[in-house]
Design a protein around this motif. Structure first.
Motif, PDB file in Angstrom:
ATOM      1  N   ASP A  72     -51.390  -9.071  13.772  1.00  0.00           N
ATOM      2  CA  ASP A  72     -51.513  -8.182  12.627  1.00  0.00           C
ATOM      3  C   ASP A  72     -50.243  -7.334  12.692  1.00  0.00           C
ATOM      4  OD1 ASP A  72     -52.251  -6.402  10.702  1.00  0.00           O
ATOM      5  OD2 ASP A  72     -53.780  -5.409  11.916  1.00  0.00           O
ATOM      6  N   VAL A  73     -49.331  -7.534  11.749  1.00  0.00           N
ATOM      7  CA  VAL A  73     -47.993  -6.961  11.858  1.00  0.00           C
ATOM      8  C   VAL A  73     -47.760  -5.793  10.900  1.00  0.00           C
ATOM      9  CG1 VAL A  73     -45.513  -7.481  11.742  1.00  0.00           C
ATOM     10  CG2 VAL A  73     -47.111  -9.244  12.521  1.00  0.00           C
ATOM     11  N   GLU A  74     -47.201  -4.718  11.438  1.00  0.00           N
ATOM     12  CA  GLU A  74     -46.728  -3.613  10.600  1.00  0.00           C
ATOM     13  C   GLU A  74     -45.236  -3.460  10.884  1.00  0.00           C
ATOM     14  OE1 GLU A  74     -48.959   0.057  10.792  1.00  0.00           O
ATOM     15  OE2 GLU A  74     -50.851  -1.023  10.963  1.00  0.00           O
ATOM     16  N   THR A  75     -44.447  -3.363   9.817  1.00  0.00           N
ATOM     17  CA  THR A  75     -43.002  -3.227  10.016  1.00  0.00           C
ATOM     18  C   THR A  75     -42.513  -1.848   9.571  1.00  0.00           C
ATOM     19  OG1 THR A  75     -42.495  -4.143   7.822  1.00  0.00           O
ATOM     20  CG2 THR A  75     -42.603  -5.699   9.657  1.00  0.00           C
TER      21      THR A  75
ATOM     22  N   PHE B  10     -33.386  -8.969   9.450  1.00  0.00           N
ATOM     23  CA  PHE B  10     -33.902  -9.375  10.761  1.00  0.00           C
ATOM     24  C   PHE B  10     -35.388  -9.028  10.866  1.00  0.00           C
ATOM     25  CE2 PHE B  10     -34.931  -8.754  15.226  1.00  0.00           C
ATOM     26  CZ  PHE B  10     -34.474  -9.946  15.772  1.00  0.00           C
ATOM     27  N   LEU B  11     -35.734  -7.841  10.378  1.00  0.00           N
ATOM     28  CA  LEU B  11     -37.117  -7.363  10.410  1.00  0.00           C
ATOM     29  C   LEU B  11     -38.037  -8.337   9.677  1.00  0.00           C
ATOM     30  CD1 LEU B  11     -38.823  -4.895  11.355  1.00  0.00           C
ATOM     31  CD2 LEU B  11     -38.421  -3.888   9.125  1.00  0.00           C
ATOM     32  N   LYS B  12     -37.587  -8.762   8.494  1.00  0.00           N
ATOM     33  CA  LYS B  12     -38.384  -9.685   7.673  1.00  0.00           C
ATOM     34  C   LYS B  12     -38.543 -11.037   8.361  1.00  0.00           C
ATOM     35  CE  LYS B  12     -40.887 -10.292   4.175  1.00  0.00           C
ATOM     36  NZ  LYS B  12     -42.116  -9.468   4.132  1.00  0.00           N
ATOM     37  N   SER B  13     -37.467 -11.546   8.926  1.00  0.00           N
ATOM     38  CA  SER B  13     -37.545 -12.867   9.556  1.00  0.00           C
ATOM     39  C   SER B  13     -38.444 -12.819  10.795  1.00  0.00           C
ATOM     40  CB  SER B  13     -36.157 -13.396   9.903  1.00  0.00           C
ATOM     41  OG  SER B  13     -35.536 -12.579  10.853  1.00  0.00           O
ATOM     42  N   LEU B  14     -38.388 -11.707  11.522  1.00  0.00           N
ATOM     43  CA  LEU B  14     -39.246 -11.543  12.697  1.00  0.00           C
ATOM     44  C   LEU B  14     -40.720 -11.453  12.270  1.00  0.00           C
ATOM     45  CD1 LEU B  14     -38.682 -11.415  15.710  1.00  0.00           C
ATOM     46  CD2 LEU B  14     -38.668  -8.928  15.565  1.00  0.00           C
ATOM     47  N   GLU B  15     -40.955 -10.706  11.205  1.00  0.00           N
ATOM     48  CA  GLU B  15     -42.320 -10.567  10.684  1.00  0.00           C
ATOM     49  C   GLU B  15     -42.883 -11.930  10.288  1.00  0.00           C
ATOM     50  OE1 GLU B  15     -44.762  -8.225   7.120  1.00  0.00           O
ATOM     51  OE2 GLU B  15     -42.590  -8.404   7.007  1.00  0.00           O
ATOM     52  N   ILE B  16     -42.087 -12.732   9.589  1.00  0.00           N
ATOM     53  CA  ILE B  16     -42.517 -14.067   9.159  1.00  0.00           C
ATOM     54  C   ILE B  16     -42.849 -14.932  10.372  1.00  0.00           C
ATOM     55  CG2 ILE B  16     -41.711 -16.212   8.067  1.00  0.00           C
ATOM     56  CD1 ILE B  16     -40.149 -14.286   6.092  1.00  0.00           C
ATOM     57  N   GLU B  17     -42.004 -14.867  11.393  1.00  0.00           N
ATOM     58  CA  GLU B  17     -42.245 -15.642  12.624  1.00  0.00           C
ATOM     59  C   GLU B  17     -43.586 -15.276  13.239  1.00  0.00           C
ATOM     60  OE1 GLU B  17     -40.116 -17.949  14.383  1.00  0.00           O
ATOM     61  OE2 GLU B  17     -38.123 -17.042  14.440  1.00  0.00           O
TER      62      GLU B  17
ATOM     63  N   PHE C 291     -37.321 -14.807  19.526  1.00  0.00           N
ATOM     64  CA  PHE C 291     -38.730 -14.859  19.145  1.00  0.00           C
ATOM     65  C   PHE C 291     -39.585 -15.483  20.243  1.00  0.00           C
ATOM     66  CE2 PHE C 291     -42.358 -17.138  17.272  1.00  0.00           C
ATOM     67  CZ  PHE C 291     -43.098 -16.031  16.904  1.00  0.00           C
ATOM     68  N   MET C 292     -39.110 -16.588  20.812  1.00  0.00           N
ATOM     69  CA  MET C 292     -39.847 -17.234  21.899  1.00  0.00           C
ATOM     70  C   MET C 292     -40.004 -16.301  23.093  1.00  0.00           C
ATOM     71  SD  MET C 292     -40.877 -20.078  20.865  1.00  0.00           S
ATOM     72  CE  MET C 292     -41.524 -20.648  22.436  1.00  0.00           C
ATOM     73  N   ARG C 293     -38.927 -15.611  23.424  1.00  0.00           N
ATOM     74  CA  ARG C 293     -38.979 -14.653  24.537  1.00  0.00           C
ATOM     75  C   ARG C 293     -39.995 -13.559  24.251  1.00  0.00           C
ATOM     76  NH1 ARG C 293     -34.726 -11.971  27.592  1.00  0.00           N
ATOM     77  NH2 ARG C 293     -36.687 -11.494  28.618  1.00  0.00           N
TER      78      ARG C 293
END
Length: 145
Positions: free
Chosen positions: A34-37, A19-26, A118-120
């Motif tokens: 600028d994303v840090e996971t 889930f973390l990866k898919s959210l990061e990609i989005e 993601f939209m929310r």
């Protein structure tokens, strides 16, 4: 290294790696982030010095490691260190008491994991920055009165 002023620094915190990866990609597909996971609350808190603009935090962070901090404990800790960072809580459960509990601990909002999550999240982040901009303008104006 200078921080790109136009980019929003986002922390994504979830122990569900997929889930973390898919959210990061989005978020990365939208260039203004600028994303840090982080896969744990502990790691998130360790890196708060990176000054995130927004933190998206999973409510169930102790799913894999039972001794890990859960999302609520992480939220409380973040707010103790820097109460100004907006934290959006994510949960797989649509439970009103969970949402209320998060809001009671000063979460900015609460989002249930779904296709529309993601939209929310994006809409909430827009709202956060709209408010911050209004607040800055108001403070600027008040300083001149």
């Amino acid at each position: 290294m200078m921080k790109n002023e136009n980019k929003i620094k986002l922390f994504l915190v979830d122990d569900d790696a997929l889930f973390l990866k898919s959210l990061e990609i989005e978020f990365l597909q939208h260039a203004d982030f600028d994303v840090e996971t982080y896969i744990s609350g502990e790691l998130c808190i360790e890196h708060l010095s990176h000054n995130p603009d927004v933190i998206i935090l999973d409510y169930h962070l102790d799913g894999i490691n039972k001794n890990a901090m859960n999302g609520l404990e992480t939220l409380v800790e973040i707010k103790a260190i820097n109460s100004k960072i907006p934290v959006i809580m994510l949960s797989s459960q649509d439970k009103i008491d969970v949402a209320v509990n998060c809001m009671h601990h000063n979460a900015f909002d609460y989002v249930v994991k779904s296709e529309t999550a993601f939209m929310r999240l994006q809409n909430i982040i827009d709202t956060i920055f709209h408010f911050q901009k209004m607040e800055k303008e108001l403070n600027w104006y008040m300083d001149r009165m």
